[in-house]
Design a protein around this motif. Structure first.
Motif, PDB file in Angstrom:
ATOM      1  N   GLY A   1      33.904  19.688  48.770  1.00 24.11           N
ATOM      2  CA  GLY A   1      33.959  19.047  47.358  1.00 24.11           C
ATOM      3  C   GLY A   1      34.620  19.731  46.437  1.00 24.11           C
ATOM      4  O   GLY A   1      34.583  19.184  45.291  1.00 24.11           O
ATOM      5  N   GLU A   2      35.114  20.835  46.702  1.00 25.30           N
ATOM      6  CA  GLU A   2      35.792  21.743  45.620  1.00 25.30           C
ATOM      7  C   GLU A   2      36.953  22.184  45.701  1.00 25.30           C
ATOM      8  O   GLU A   2      37.265  22.348  47.025  1.00 25.30           O
ATOM      9  N   ARG A   3      37.727  22.351  44.923  1.00 30.98           N
ATOM     10  CA  ARG A   3      39.188  23.020  45.080  1.00 30.98           C
ATOM     11  C   ARG A   3      38.955  24.440  44.913  1.00 30.98           C
ATOM     12  O   ARG A   3      37.896  25.197  44.734  1.00 30.98           O
ATOM     13  N   GLY A   4      39.937  25.187  45.763  1.00 27.26           N
ATOM     14  CA  GLY A   4      39.945  26.637  45.493  1.00 27.26           C
ATOM     15  C   GLY A   4      39.814  27.157  44.127  1.00 27.26           C
ATOM     16  O   GLY A   4      39.028  28.168  43.960  1.00 27.26           O
ATOM     17  N   LEU A   5      40.314  26.515  43.148  1.00 23.45           N
ATOM     18  CA  LEU A   5      40.189  27.075  41.774  1.00 23.45           C
ATOM     19  C   LEU A   5      39.043  26.925  41.086  1.00 23.45           C
ATOM     20  O   LEU A   5      38.378  27.800  40.571  1.00 23.45           O
ATOM     21  N   ASP A   6      38.066  25.984  41.557  1.00 26.87           N
ATOM     22  CA  ASP A   6      36.722  25.942  41.198  1.00 26.87           C
ATOM     23  C   ASP A   6      35.671  27.019  41.737  1.00 26.87           C
ATOM     24  O   ASP A   6      35.013  27.528  41.040  1.00 26.87           O
ATOM     25  N   ARG A   7      36.148  27.404  42.865  1.00 25.01           N
ATOM     26  CA  ARG A   7      35.526  28.534  43.705  1.00 25.01           C
ATOM     27  C   ARG A   7      35.744  29.821  42.815  1.00 25.01           C
ATOM     28  O   ARG A   7      34.938  30.560  42.635  1.00 25.01           O
ATOM     29  N   HIS A   8      36.975  29.930  42.514  1.00 29.34           N
ATOM     30  CA  HIS A   8      37.386  31.059  41.769  1.00 29.34           C
ATOM     31  C   HIS A   8      36.613  31.364  40.436  1.00 29.34           C
ATOM     32  O   HIS A   8      36.115  32.061  40.078  1.00 29.34           O
ATOM     33  N   LYS A   9      36.631  30.199  39.906  1.00 26.65           N
ATOM     34  CA  LYS A   9      35.934  30.257  38.448  1.00 26.65           C
ATOM     35  C   LYS A   9      34.675  30.321  38.786  1.00 26.65           C
ATOM     36  O   LYS A   9      33.838  31.201  37.903  1.00 26.65           O
ATOM     37  N   ARG A  10      33.844  29.775  39.620  1.00 23.13           N
ATOM     38  CA  ARG A  10      32.389  30.091  39.947  1.00 23.13           C
ATOM     39  C   ARG A  10      32.033  31.626  40.325  1.00 23.13           C
ATOM     40  O   ARG A  10      31.293  32.116  39.687  1.00 23.13           O
ATOM     41  N   LEU A  11      33.090  32.264  40.912  1.00 20.18           N
ATOM     42  CA  LEU A  11      33.182  33.587  41.298  1.00 20.18           C
ATOM     43  C   LEU A  11      32.974  34.698  40.210  1.00 20.18           C
ATOM     44  O   LEU A  11      32.284  35.414  39.817  1.00 20.18           O
ATOM     45  N   ILE A  12      34.046  34.154  39.230  1.00 17.09           N
ATOM     46  CA  ILE A  12      34.154  34.982  37.892  1.00 17.09           C
ATOM     47  C   ILE A  12      32.931  34.941  37.027  1.00 17.09           C
ATOM     48  O   ILE A  12      32.591  35.786  36.716  1.00 17.09           O
ATOM     49  N   ALA A  13      32.548  33.695  36.952  1.00 18.97           N
ATOM     50  CA  ALA A  13      31.167  33.536  36.087  1.00 18.97           C
ATOM     51  C   ALA A  13      30.037  34.204  36.973  1.00 18.97           C
ATOM     52  O   ALA A  13      29.514  35.047  36.223  1.00 18.97           O
TER      53      ALA A  13
ATOM     54  N   PRO B   1      39.677  30.893  49.609  1.00 21.28           N
ATOM     55  CA  PRO B   1      40.134  30.940  48.378  1.00 21.28           C
ATOM     56  C   PRO B   1      41.300  29.782  48.113  1.00 21.28           C
ATOM     57  O   PRO B   1      41.621  29.172  46.880  1.00 21.28           O
ATOM     58  N   GLN B   2      41.798  29.178  49.131  1.00 23.53           N
ATOM     59  CA  GLN B   2      42.511  27.836  49.029  1.00 23.53           C
ATOM     60  C   GLN B   2      41.948  26.655  49.812  1.00 23.53           C
ATOM     61  O   GLN B   2      40.985  26.609  50.367  1.00 23.53           O
ATOM     62  N   GLY B   3      42.661  25.373  49.216  1.00 21.04           N
ATOM     63  CA  GLY B   3      42.209  24.072  49.523  1.00 21.04           C
ATOM     64  C   GLY B   3      40.696  23.503  49.208  1.00 21.04           C
ATOM     65  O   GLY B   3      40.132  24.163  48.600  1.00 21.04           O
ATOM     66  N   VAL B   4      40.563  22.359  49.664  1.00 17.20           N
ATOM     67  CA  VAL B   4      39.349  21.485  49.322  1.00 17.20           C
ATOM     68  C   VAL B   4      38.390  21.723  50.384  1.00 17.20           C
ATOM     69  O   VAL B   4      38.756  21.694  51.540  1.00 17.20           O
ATOM     70  N   LEU B   5      37.021  22.374  50.052  1.00 21.43           N
ATOM     71  CA  LEU B   5      36.151  22.537  50.911  1.00 21.43           C
ATOM     72  C   LEU B   5      34.782  22.192  50.188  1.00 21.43           C
ATOM     73  O   LEU B   5      34.659  22.640  48.881  1.00 21.43           O
TER      74      LEU B   5
END
Ligand code: SF4
Length: 274
Positions: free
Chosen positions: A105-117, A99-103
């Motif tokens: 090429g994406e931020r944790g926030l980007d991963r959360h947004k994709r998961l919600i979608a 959930p945290q950090g850059v991995l």
């Protein structure tokens, strides 16, 4: 893919040792990868990949610059796709693994947004309780295998009037127009996980989703004329070419359970990273 399998795939990658965020052997506080800025090589500290543990958090402009530098290195990393695939996996509780950090090429926030979608997509595709009845499952399966109204009813194990009422109800539940075709109904059912694609026998696209005994598909009905004074014989139906070839596989297919999604998946495949 499970988080464990995705992580293993990442660390087993033949270029994993050359990843951008590996510590530089000579300056281990810096990343092995670097970026270019105004024609100059910029070295990035390893701390750029994760937020510092500070009271009150880091200032926004510092965070943005830190994440941008890390992402720049990720973009040139040889294992970025595998890294992002792992970071976007979800656990059994449908929480993103990293959930945290850059991995990747994406931020944790980007991963959360994709998961919600993705959650919304899965929930929208999951059938609700109105579809989860014995008769609904039976009629969808029968409709996938047959297109003659009587045969659909026969395979579904119900009389033709009940079968047609169920078909009509399905059209309404799926939000289709009254004149929807059988194939439109099956496509909508497939999108909701109500029927498997390999069960569907395609017709020529003109078979209606809802028919009555008197308005059956014209190509399929050749009922006998009634002779006055005689009891009408059983109607004879001419199957569309190929339809009666299903008998052998029908037994096996109708014995298999309908694939109905009752819960969210526990792992989310990652879209191919850019
Ligand atoms: S993609 Fe980024 S976070 Fe992942 S290994 Fe490469 S540099 Fe590190």
């Amino acid at each position: 893919m499970s988080p464990t399998a995705a992580y293993q795939e990442l660390v087993d990658h033949k270029n994993y040792r050359y990843r951008g965020c590996a510590p530089d052997p000579d300056e281990p506080w810096l990343a092995a990868g670097s970026t270019e800025q105004d024609g100059k090589t910029v070295r990035v500290p390893l701390s750029a990949w994760s937020a510092p543990d500070l009271d009150g958090g880091e200032p926004q402009d510092v965070r943005i610059a830190r994440e941008a530098a890390a992402i720049d290195v990720c973009v040139g990393c040889a294992v970025m796709v595998a890294c992002a695939r792992y970071a976007n996996t979800v656990d059994a509780d449908w929480h993103v693994t990293e959930p945290q950090g850059v991995l990747g090429g994406e931020r944790g926030l980007d991963r959360h947004k994709r998961l919600i979608a993705r959650r919304h997509e899965v929930v929208a595709a999951a059938p609700d309780a109105r579809f989860d009845t014995d008769q609904k499952r039976a009629i969808i399966k029968a409709l996938a295998l047959r297109w003659d109204a009587r045969e659909v009813a026969q395979v579904a194990g119900m009389d033709i009037r009940t079968a047609n009422w169920q078909r009509s109800h399905l059209v309404r539940l799926l939000g289709l127009p009254k004149d929807a075709t059988r194939m439109q109904l099956l496509e909508a059912a497939q999108a909701r996980g109500l029927v498997q694609a390999d069960w569907i026998r395609a017709d020529d696209g003109t078979v209606p989703a809802v028919v009555t005994a008197m308005k059956a598909h014209p190509e399929t009905v050749q009922g006998p004329r009634r002779t006055p004074g005689r009891r009408p014989g059983r109607a004879k139906f001419a199957a569309i070419e190929g339809q009666l070839d299903f008998d052998a596989e029908l037994a096996a297919l109708t014995a298999a359970p309908v694939a109905v999604v009752h819960s969210l998946p526990t792992a989310m495949p990652l879209e191919a990273a850019a």
